[in-house]
Each structure stands twice: as C-alpha cells, then as structure tokens.
Write an enzyme that holds these catalytic residues in place. Structure first.
Site, PDB file in Angstrom:
ATOM      1  N   SER A  22      -2.421   0.136 -11.331  1.00 28.52           N
ATOM      2  CA  SER A  22      -3.669   0.797 -10.935  1.00 28.52           C
ATOM      3  C   SER A  22      -3.525   1.454  -9.557  1.00 28.52           C
ATOM      4  CB  SER A  22      -4.851  -0.178 -10.973  1.00 28.52           C
ATOM      5  OG  SER A  22      -4.762  -1.143  -9.960  1.00 28.52           O
ATOM      6  N   ASN A  23      -2.788   0.825  -8.659  1.00 26.25           N
ATOM      7  CA  ASN A  23      -2.521   1.495  -7.370  1.00 26.25           C
ATOM      8  C   ASN A  23      -1.670   2.735  -7.573  1.00 26.25           C
ATOM      9  OD1 ASN A  23      -3.553   0.092  -4.829  1.00 26.25           O
ATOM     10  ND2 ASN A  23      -2.816  -1.642  -6.044  1.00 26.25           N
ATOM     11  N   ARG A  75      21.457  -8.887  -7.852  1.00 23.67           N
ATOM     12  CA  ARG A  75      20.255  -8.155  -7.429  1.00 23.67           C
ATOM     13  C   ARG A  75      20.616  -6.819  -6.784  1.00 23.67           C
ATOM     14  NH1 ARG A  75      16.210 -12.125  -7.482  1.00 23.67           N
ATOM     15  NH2 ARG A  75      14.735 -10.860  -6.373  1.00 23.67           N
ATOM     16  N   ARG A 101       9.629  -7.834  -7.506  1.00 24.44           N
ATOM     17  CA  ARG A 101      10.978  -8.350  -7.222  1.00 24.44           C
ATOM     18  C   ARG A 101      11.169  -8.383  -5.712  1.00 24.44           C
ATOM     19  NH1 ARG A 101      14.323 -10.256 -11.003  1.00 24.44           N
ATOM     20  NH2 ARG A 101      16.150  -9.248 -10.093  1.00 24.44           N
ATOM     21  N   ASN A 117       4.514  -0.827   1.369  1.00 24.69           N
ATOM     22  CA  ASN A 117       4.046  -1.794   0.369  1.00 24.69           C
ATOM     23  C   ASN A 117       2.556  -2.024   0.590  1.00 24.69           C
ATOM     24  OD1 ASN A 117       4.203  -3.828  -1.682  1.00 24.69           O
ATOM     25  ND2 ASN A 117       4.158  -5.379  -0.075  1.00 24.69           N
ATOM     26  N   HIS A 119      -0.330  -5.032   0.086  1.00 23.84           N
ATOM     27  CA  HIS A 119      -0.440  -6.478  -0.119  1.00 23.84           C
ATOM     28  C   HIS A 119      -1.927  -6.856  -0.123  1.00 23.84           C
ATOM     29  CE1 HIS A 119       0.867 -10.614  -0.081  1.00 23.84           C
ATOM     30  NE2 HIS A 119      -0.051 -10.852   0.838  1.00 23.84           N
ATOM     31  N   THR A 151      10.110  -4.458   5.586  1.00 20.35           N
ATOM     32  CA  THR A 151      11.259  -4.937   6.360  1.00 20.35           C
ATOM     33  C   THR A 151      11.863  -6.106   5.595  1.00 20.35           C
ATOM     34  OG1 THR A 151       9.784  -6.380   7.628  1.00 20.35           O
ATOM     35  CG2 THR A 151      10.298  -4.230   8.594  1.00 20.35           C
ATOM     36  N   ASP A 155       6.487  -9.362   3.371  1.00 16.50           N
ATOM     37  CA  ASP A 155       5.134  -9.016   3.838  1.00 16.50           C
ATOM     38  C   ASP A 155       5.006  -9.094   5.361  1.00 16.50           C
ATOM     39  OD1 ASP A 155       4.419  -8.732   1.135  1.00 16.50           O
ATOM     40  OD2 ASP A 155       3.857 -10.830   0.974  1.00 16.50           O
ATOM     41  N   GLU A 184      -8.033  -1.365  -2.323  1.00 13.09           N
ATOM     42  CA  GLU A 184      -6.626  -0.932  -2.316  1.00 13.09           C
ATOM     43  C   GLU A 184      -6.495   0.512  -2.785  1.00 13.09           C
ATOM     44  OE1 GLU A 184      -3.770  -3.623  -4.159  1.00 13.09           O
ATOM     45  OE2 GLU A 184      -5.126  -5.299  -3.853  1.00 13.09           O
TER      46      GLU A 184
HETATM   47  C1  GRF Z   1      -2.091  -5.337  -6.169  1.00 13.73           C
HETATM   48  O1  GRF Z   1      -3.022  -6.345  -5.901  1.00 13.73           O
HETATM   49  C2  GRF Z   1      -1.177  -5.162  -4.985  1.00 13.73           C
HETATM   50  O2  GRF Z   1      -1.805  -5.404  -3.768  1.00 13.73           O
HETATM   51  C3  GRF Z   1      -0.128  -6.192  -5.242  1.00 13.73           C
HETATM   52  O3  GRF Z   1       0.078  -6.182  -6.619  1.00 13.73           O
HETATM   53  C4  GRF Z   1      -1.109  -5.738  -7.274  1.00 13.73           C
HETATM   54  C5  GRF Z   1      -0.719  -4.588  -8.146  1.00 13.73           C
HETATM   55  O4  GRF Z   1      -1.772  -4.167  -8.975  1.00 13.73           O
HETATM   56  N1  GRF Z   1       1.059  -5.912  -4.457  1.00 13.73           N
HETATM   57  P1  GRF Z   1      -1.663  -2.792  -9.769  1.00 13.73           P
HETATM   58  O5  GRF Z   1      -0.427  -2.891 -10.671  1.00 13.73           O
HETATM   59  O6  GRF Z   1      -1.536  -1.691  -8.781  1.00 13.73           O
HETATM   60  O7  GRF Z   1      -2.919  -2.724 -10.576  1.00 13.73           O
END
Ligand code: GRF
Length: 200
Positions: A22-23, A75, A101, A117, A119, A151, A155, A184
């Site tokens: 979704s982000n 990895r 990951r 990123n 969070h 980094t 987080d 977000e």
């Molecule tokens: C979000 O809560 C983001 O902050 C975290 O993972 C989730 C991802 O959600 N890192 P989506 O896949 O963007 O819906």
C-alpha cells in the site's frame, strides 16, 4: 518569446516490497505527474507471491520478483542479484516499503545516503516488529511513523520525517495500525519528494 522551462529530471526510484504494497502504491501515484521529483521505475519483491507486484503492474510500473529462497543462507548473493536489476534500470534511489528482509552491510553500503525506509513507529521508539502492540502496551497517547535513511543498524538511520496520530482509548492493534498506515501513505511520498529534490 520565453524559453520553455527545462524538463524536470524525475529521479529514478525502485521500491522494494514483500507484501501488499500500500505504501508502494502511494509512492507510485505521487511520482506519476511529469513535474514530480521522482518516478517509480521498478518494483522489486523478494516474494514472488507479493500482492504488490500485480498492483504495480496495474499502475503501469515494471514489477519483478527476485526470490530469496534459491539463495539459501547466501544473503549477499541474493542482494547481488537485486543490485544487478537496480543497476540495469539506472535506479538512483531505493525506497524500502514493507521489505521484510534484513539487509547485509554490502547492499546498505552500495546505497548509503540513497536508500530510505518507512517504519510504523515514532523512532527511536519501537524499532523492529510489533510496534503497535508495544505502543498500546506502554499506554502511549500518540503513535506514528518515520521515514529514515537506511544504515547498518536496524531502524537506526537519520530521520527524514515523521507523522503523528492519536492513540484512542478503544484502539486495538488493528485500528491503530490502520490509522498509522493512512499517515504513512501521506508521509512517505512527501519525504521522498523532498529528498529527491535535494539530491545533487
Ligand atoms: C508498513 O506498516 C510499513 O511501515 C512497514 O511495513 C508495512 C508495509 O505495508 N515497514 P504495505 O505493504 O506498504 O501496505
């Protein structure tokens, strides 16, 4: 006659996901106007079944999986395969968006200062997992989300932006997570846009 304005160079962004994205969808949408600061040119998932892949393609963005499983414990080998895809497309900035990951120092160093990123907590509070349950257990009256540079510490990188939401008395993990996720979707595109405008 006035000269036409120089075309904006939209920074070439790759979004790394593992899930629904979704982000990612919010980042793609904000990068679509021709005068946006960036454009999402690639969505990459470590999971071939990530729902976000189809969602990206539906938005007209190339979306590929680089499955981590064939690499086993290697990895860095997995990350080298990812890096090859990023380089092939001339990616300039990487946005992690629910990429589940842990990265090795190898990839983090490759993208030092150019990897972001998001969070779901007000860092430095609650790095790692289960952020909403921890915020509720602590009795916090506000929660939120953070966009930061990546980094080597999990987080831990420099914070680029945060958004706050209230915690309500009747909140569950699910209702709080949904409220934070909405924040977000506004925060990440705004911070990524500002970040791309300041890149030299
Ligand atoms: C979000 O809560 C983001 O902050 C975290 O993972 C989730 C991802 O959600 N890192 P989506 O896949 O963007 O819906």
């Amino acid at each position: 006659m006035t000269a036409a304005p120089a075309p904006v160079h939209r920074r070439r962004v790759a979004v790394l996901i593992s899930g629904g994205g979704s982000n990612m969808a919010a980042l793609i949408a904000a990068g679509q106007p021709m005068d946006a600061a960036y454009e999402v040119v690639l969505v990459l998932s470590n999971r071939p079944d990530a729902g976000g892949l189809a969602r990206a393609r539906a938005a007209g963005v190339e979306a590929i999986a680089v499955d981590h499983r064939p690499f086993g414990k290697d990895r860095e080998g997995h990350e080298r395969a990812i890096q090859a895809e990023l380089e092939h497309r001339g990616v300039e900035v990487v946005a992690l968006a629910g990429y589940m990951r842990l990265l090795t120092p190898w990839l983090v160093r490759k993208w030092q200062g150019r990897m972001l990123n998001i969070h779901p907590s007000l860092l430095p509070l609650y790095p790692g997992l289960d952020t909403h349950a921890r915020a509720l257990a602590a009795g916090d009256t506000e929660a939120g989300c953070t966009v930061h540079l990546v980094t080597e510490g999990v987080d831990e990188g420099p914070i680029l932006g945060q958004a706050r939401v209230p915690v309500q008395a009747e909140d569950t993990v699910e209702t709080l997570a949904a409220r934070v996720l909405g924040a977000e979707h506004d925060l990440y595109p705004a911070v990524l846009s500002d970040f791309c405008r300041t890149l030299s």
